[in-house]
Design an enzyme around this catalytic site. Structure first.
Site, PDB file in Angstrom:
ATOM      1  N   ASP A   1     -10.664  17.395 -25.154  1.00  0.00           N
ATOM      2  CA  ASP A   1     -12.031  17.543 -24.602  1.00  0.00           C
ATOM      3  C   ASP A   1     -12.112  17.387 -23.085  1.00  0.00           C
ATOM      4  O   ASP A   1     -12.772  18.152 -22.410  1.00  0.00           O
ATOM      5  CB  ASP A   1     -13.007  16.486 -25.131  1.00  0.00           C
ATOM      6  CG  ASP A   1     -12.792  16.080 -26.549  1.00  0.00           C
ATOM      7  OD1 ASP A   1     -11.753  16.433 -27.127  1.00  0.00           O
ATOM      8  OD2 ASP A   1     -13.673  15.398 -27.080  1.00  0.00           O
TER       9      ASP A   1
ATOM     10  N   TYR B   1       0.845  -1.205   0.000  1.00  0.00           N
ATOM     11  CA  TYR B   1       0.000   0.000   0.000  1.00  0.00           C
ATOM     12  C   TYR B   1       0.877   1.252   0.000  1.00  0.00           C
ATOM     13  O   TYR B   1       0.641   2.180  -0.766  1.00  0.00           O
ATOM     14  CB  TYR B   1      -0.904  -0.012   1.242  1.00  0.00           C
ATOM     15  CG  TYR B   1      -1.940   1.080   1.223  1.00  0.00           C
ATOM     16  CD1 TYR B   1      -3.223   0.828   0.752  1.00  0.00           C
ATOM     17  CD2 TYR B   1      -1.633   2.369   1.662  1.00  0.00           C
ATOM     18  CE1 TYR B   1      -4.177   1.831   0.716  1.00  0.00           C
ATOM     19  CE2 TYR B   1      -2.575   3.377   1.621  1.00  0.00           C
ATOM     20  CZ  TYR B   1      -3.854   3.106   1.157  1.00  0.00           C
ATOM     21  OH  TYR B   1      -4.792   4.100   1.122  1.00  0.00           O
TER      22      TYR B   1
ATOM     23  N   ALA C   1       0.605  13.486 -23.225  1.00  0.00           N
ATOM     24  CA  ALA C   1       0.102  12.153 -23.591  1.00  0.00           C
ATOM     25  C   ALA C   1       0.933  11.502 -24.701  1.00  0.00           C
ATOM     26  O   ALA C   1       1.205  10.312 -24.660  1.00  0.00           O
ATOM     27  CB  ALA C   1      -1.365  12.238 -24.011  1.00  0.00           C
TER      28      ALA C   1
HETATM   29  N1  F0G Z   1      -4.985  14.636 -23.250  1.00  0.00           N
HETATM   30  C1  F0G Z   1      -4.929  14.237 -24.529  1.00  0.00           C
HETATM   31  C2  F0G Z   1      -4.113  15.014 -25.506  1.00  0.00           C
HETATM   32  C3  F0G Z   1      -5.670  13.107 -24.944  1.00  0.00           C
HETATM   33  O1  F0G Z   1      -5.619  12.737 -26.224  1.00  0.00           O
HETATM   34  C4  F0G Z   1      -6.436  12.402 -23.999  1.00  0.00           C
HETATM   35  C5  F0G Z   1      -7.224  11.234 -24.401  1.00  0.00           C
HETATM   36  C6  F0G Z   1      -6.445  12.856 -22.671  1.00  0.00           C
HETATM   37  C7  F0G Z   1      -5.701  13.973 -22.340  1.00  0.00           C
HETATM   38  C8  F0G Z   1      -7.268  12.179 -21.609  1.00  0.00           C
HETATM   39  O2  F0G Z   1      -6.650  11.017 -21.186  1.00  0.00           O
HETATM   40  O3  F0G Z   1      -8.292   9.231 -21.790  1.00  0.00           O
HETATM   41  O4  F0G Z   1      -6.374   8.801 -20.225  1.00  0.00           O
HETATM   42  O5  F0G Z   1      -8.275  10.189 -19.496  1.00  0.00           O
HETATM   43  N2  F0G Z   1      -7.469  10.942 -25.607  1.00  0.00           N
HETATM   44  C9  F0G Z   1      -8.161   9.758 -26.117  1.00  0.00           C
HETATM   45  C10 F0G Z   1      -8.367   9.880 -27.607  1.00  0.00           C
HETATM   46  C11 F0G Z   1      -9.399   9.393 -25.377  1.00  0.00           C
HETATM   47  O6  F0G Z   1      -9.068   9.005 -28.168  1.00  0.00           O
HETATM   48  O7  F0G Z   1      -7.812  10.780 -28.236  1.00  0.00           O
HETATM   49  P1  F0G Z   1      -7.447   9.743 -20.659  1.00  0.00           P
END
Ligand code: F0G
Length: 451
Positions: free
Chosen positions: A128, A75, A217
């Site tokens: 988004d 943990y 990401a």
């Molecule tokens: N930031 C970027 C640039 C992303 O493309 C995504 C997710 C996230 C944040 C959110 O991350 O899904 O781990 O919570 N993109 C996916 C897509 C869902 O299909 O482009 P997450």
């Protein structure tokens, strides 16, 4: 390896296989009807090639699967956490990191600690969920992308940034909470951000006393494009480029489901000790103790390996070359693709491909449904259904990492070519029933019929 061959080869071989569903055309027609003509409602068992997203859909390597077994599920103070921290420090220079269950969890913690209602976040383009998390705490998410085209079409518009920061500095109450740069810029097609742009943004953040965060990401794909395209970086080691990218930032969020090549996971890091403490408190409240975050010890092990594998130059060469080939061949078979391609997906201009279908009849939906019926390919609409009022009608085919072969890519090209041949006969769609928010996930659709 030598890269001067025409044939693109996967720089890996296959140790474990997973059968993919191959349905008849009639079975696909029945499945689409049962899914109310909405591919989000389609069971994966009805999809032959799934290009819905590159997020969490990658294939782990044998080294990652082996690492899973070494996971320490303590943990507090898990060995697996310290191993991950070491890899993150090596790549980013950040000495401490919080694991989270995925990117949006990191975004949620960031927005609950650093952002106050009424504040503004400036981003090259918010993803988004990032936008939604900032807006959920009453902040305003502002996008400052550069116009499309060129080697670094993911850059932030520096003139627009200057204008926003200067206006902000002139206000009695400073409202800009932070600048964020998304690498690569997913919302504009997975386009990269140059090192010069990152550094110019950093300079302005210093001038105006505003923190700079990265949404990292797809950090590996961004670093690869810098190495390939930006003058002065061709001979710099990829890991050095990564470190230089992160060096500009005061903090970062990362969905590890992309370039971490894991099926679930995320990271959050910050340099400021006060923010660090505030984030830690929030993390404990909603994700877990700081040495596991929202993950199991074994997940941390797989991530430590994946972060480094994503920087393998043979892999990145193959991945970007494969996506470029995919785009070029699609154009040859009559499918209009946005060029140059980005790092993780191909984007089709559905408005151009289906000029007879007006935006209110969702040309992107018409195209993805036709691709599904033709060959069981699942793509995603980024147009008027997902973003009501959108000026663009795009379809994204995102490539999961290390999952599909070049033969699969050729198959999708053939499917899309057949759809292109009968494009003029494709029907538009109409909404039968849909919720007010996030309607694309659950809308009931039907082919449009002339009355
Ligand atoms: N930031 C970027 C640039 C992303 O493309 C995504 C997710 C996230 C944040 C959110 O991350 O899904 O781990 O919570 N993109 C996916 C897509 C869902 O299909 O482009 P997450």
């Amino acid at each position: 390896m030598s890269w001067d061959f025409q044939t693109i080869i996967e720089p890996f071989r296959i140790k474990s296989v997973e059968a993919i569903p191959i349905l008849s055309r009639t079975e696909r027609e029945v499945a689409l009807e049962a899914a109310a003509h909405n591919l989000f409602k389609l069971p994966a068992a009805a999809v032959t090639i799934d290009l819905l997203t590159d997020s969490g859909t990658g294939a782990m390597s044998s080294a990652q699967w082996a690492a899973l077994m070494t996971g320490d599920e303590s943990y507090a103070g898990s060995n697996s956490y310290f191993a991950l921290q070491k890899v993150v420090e090596r790549l980013t220079g950040f000495t401490d990191v919080f694991p989270c269950h995925q990117g949006r969890a990191a975004e949620r913690i960031l927005s609950r600690t650093v952002i106050e209602p009424g504040q503004i976040i400036l981003n090259n383009t918010h993803f988004d969920t990032t936008r939604a998390n900032f807006e959920a705490v009453g902040a305003e998410a502002v996008d400052l992308p550069v116009p499309p085209g060129g080697d670094f079409a993911g850059n932030m518009d520096l003139d627009a940034l200057d204008a926003a920061l200067t206006t902000d500095a002139g206000r009695a109450a400073r409202r800009v909470a932070m600048v964020m740069v998304t690498i690569t810029n997913n919302a504009v097609g997975g386009q990269p951000v140059s090192m010069a742009n990152l550094r110019a943004v950093r300079q302005r953040c210093d001038d105006f006393g505003v923190p700079l965060y990265l949404d990292a990401a797809r950090f590996a794909e961004n670093a690869w494009f810098i190495k390939q395209r930006e003058p002065g970086f061709g001979d710099v080691a990829l890991e050095d480029i990564v470190r230089q990218m992160f060096a500009v930032a005061d903090g970062f969020t990362m969905s590890a489901k992309k370039d971490g090549i894991v099926n679930i996971g995320g990271l959050l890091a910050v340099r400021d000790p006060e923010w660090h403490q505030a984030m830690k408190n929030e993390l404990i409240l909603t994700e877990g103790f700081p040495t596991y975050g929202g993950l199991a010890g074994r997940d941390l092990e797989a991530l430590s390996v994946g972060l480094l594998e994503a920087l393998d130059e043979d892999y990145l060469h193959y991945r970007t070359r494969s996506i470029a080939y995919f785009s070029e061949r699609l154009i040859e078979v009559g499918v209009p693709v946005i060029m140059p391609p980005g790092g993780h997906a191909v984007y089709i201009d559905a408005k151009k491909m289906l000029p007879h279908i007006p935006p209110e009849q969702f040309p992107g939906v018409a195209l993805i449904n036709a691709l599904y019926i033709e060959g069981g390919v699942r793509a995603v609409e980024l147009g008027s259904l997902m973003f009501p009022g959108s000026p663009r009608e795009l379809v994204r085919m995102a490539m999961p990492r290390r999952v599909y072969t070049q033969a699969h890519v050729d198959y999708v090209i053939e499917v899309a070519g057949r759809v292109a041949k009968r494009a003029a006969a494709l029907p538009g769609y109409e909404i039968v029933k849909a919720p007010a928010a996030l309607r694309h996930f659950s809308a009931v659709l039907a082919p449009h019929r002339e009355i």
